[in-house]
Design a protein around this motif. Structure first.
Motif, PDB file in Angstrom:
ATOM      1  N   ASP A   8       0.851  -1.228   0.100  1.00 39.62           N
ATOM      2  CA  ASP A   8      -0.020  -0.015   0.148  1.00 39.62           C
ATOM      3  C   ASP A   8       0.869   1.152  -0.036  1.00 39.62           C
ATOM      4  O   ASP A   8       0.489   2.225  -0.619  1.00 39.62           O
ATOM      5  N   ARG A  59      -7.496   5.613  -5.093  1.00 39.94           N
ATOM      6  CA  ARG A  59      -7.378   6.033  -3.578  1.00 39.94           C
ATOM      7  C   ARG A  59      -8.045   7.292  -3.436  1.00 39.94           C
ATOM      8  O   ARG A  59      -8.436   7.580  -2.375  1.00 39.94           O
ATOM      9  N   ARG A 145      -3.245  -1.138  -6.904  1.00 44.86           N
ATOM     10  CA  ARG A 145      -1.901  -1.763  -6.878  1.00 44.86           C
ATOM     11  C   ARG A 145      -1.497  -1.981  -8.484  1.00 44.86           C
ATOM     12  O   ARG A 145      -0.816  -2.825  -8.416  1.00 44.86           O
TER      13      ARG A 145
END
Length: 303
Positions: A8, A59, A145
């Protein structure tokens, strides 16, 4: 240190910062004695600019992410049901939304100090289209990711290469629902695409493993060189200590020799003084004897 936390952290970084921080975290894991974790961290691949912008969108815009995922579910269901009318309506929404979100990703990247070009923005839009078409791609994208852009399976309605601005979609072209033969062809093409993707992923894993193996050998070589250098330094220091001890031993031997000589000379002097004392005592005794004799032989004292 946990792998998920490191992942992360890394995929939230700008691409230019990724490698240095990844190598530092791998070094920390190795120093902590967890070689397996260090290897897994070292195998993480730096994202391309488009992949990083796609991750940034995930995000920073969770509501838009949910909306895109729901639209993808509806599109795939309509595609499965061969509902031409529904497909046309959802396809128009798809084009508007993917274009708008690609622009939003571009703005977020610029705000983060990383401007992306037209080619990268188009790759972001292609990734969003893949998210709509493939549930596996959607799950992968939603983690934030990605290391590279995604491509939609062959046969799914594609977003145009030069999309219209948000709010002004290109008119949807009417077409008939796909036939059963077309559906089979689409499914076969999708299977081929999935197989190609799996082969590519296997090749990338093998390349990453080879890169990690090389890195491990380089680290071990560097550690061995450092150990050799440290041993050489210790050897030189030991030689210096031996040289110093030898010098001090020689000095001590010289001092001992000087002490012995001084002791010998002191002994000689003591013996000489003893002899002189004895001689002086004898002279004193002789003189005392003469005095006694003279007194004994001298004139008598008057009465």
């Amino acid at each position: 240190m946990e792998l998920d936390a490191v992942v992360d952290e890394l995929y939230a970084l700008a691409p230019g910062d990724f490698t240095a921080v990844r190598d530092e975290r791998a070094k920390e894991a190795r120093a902590a004695g967890d070689r397996e974790l260090a290897g897994r961290i070292r195998r993480l691949r730096r994202p391309t600019t488009a992949a990083w912008a796609s991750n940034l969108l995930v995000r920073e815009s969770p509501d838009e992410v949910d909306g895109l995922l729901r639209l993808g579910e509806a599109l795939r269901q309509a595609h499965q049901d061969l509902d031409g009318e529904q497909l046309r309506e959802l396809s128009a929404r798809q084009h508007r939304l993917t274009f708008a979100l690609a622009r939003q990703a571009e703005r977020l990247a610029a705000r983060a100090g990383q401007r992306i070009g037209e080619a990268a923005r188009q790759e972001v839009q292609d990734t969003l289209h893949a998210v709509l078409a493939d549930p596996e791609a959607a799950g992968e994208w939603a983690k934030g990711r990605l290391t590279k852009p995604l491509n939609a399976p062959v046969g799914f309605p594609a977003a145009p290469g030069s999309a219209a601005p948000a709010g002004k979609p290109a008119p949807a072209r009417r077409r008939a629902a796909p036939s059963a033969g077309e559906v089979r062809d689409l499914e076969a093409a999708r299977a081929r695409r999935r197989e190609q993707r799996e082969r590519l992923e296997r090749a990338e894993r093998q390349a990453a493993e080879a890169e990690q193996e090389l890195h491990d050998r380089e680290v071990e070589s560097a550690a061995a060189e450092e150990e050799r250098s440290r041993a050489e330094t210790e050897r030189q220091q030991a030689e210096e200590r031996v040289t110093d001890l030898s010098r001090r031993l020689r000095e001590a031997e010289q001092e001992q020799q000087q002490s012995r000589e001084a002791a010998r000379q002191a002994g000689d002097r003591a013996r000489d003084l003893g002899r002189e004392v004895r001689q002086a005592r004898r002279r004193a005794e002789d003189a005392a004897a003469q005095v006694r004799e003279l007194r004994a032989s001298g004139p008598a004292r008057p009465r």
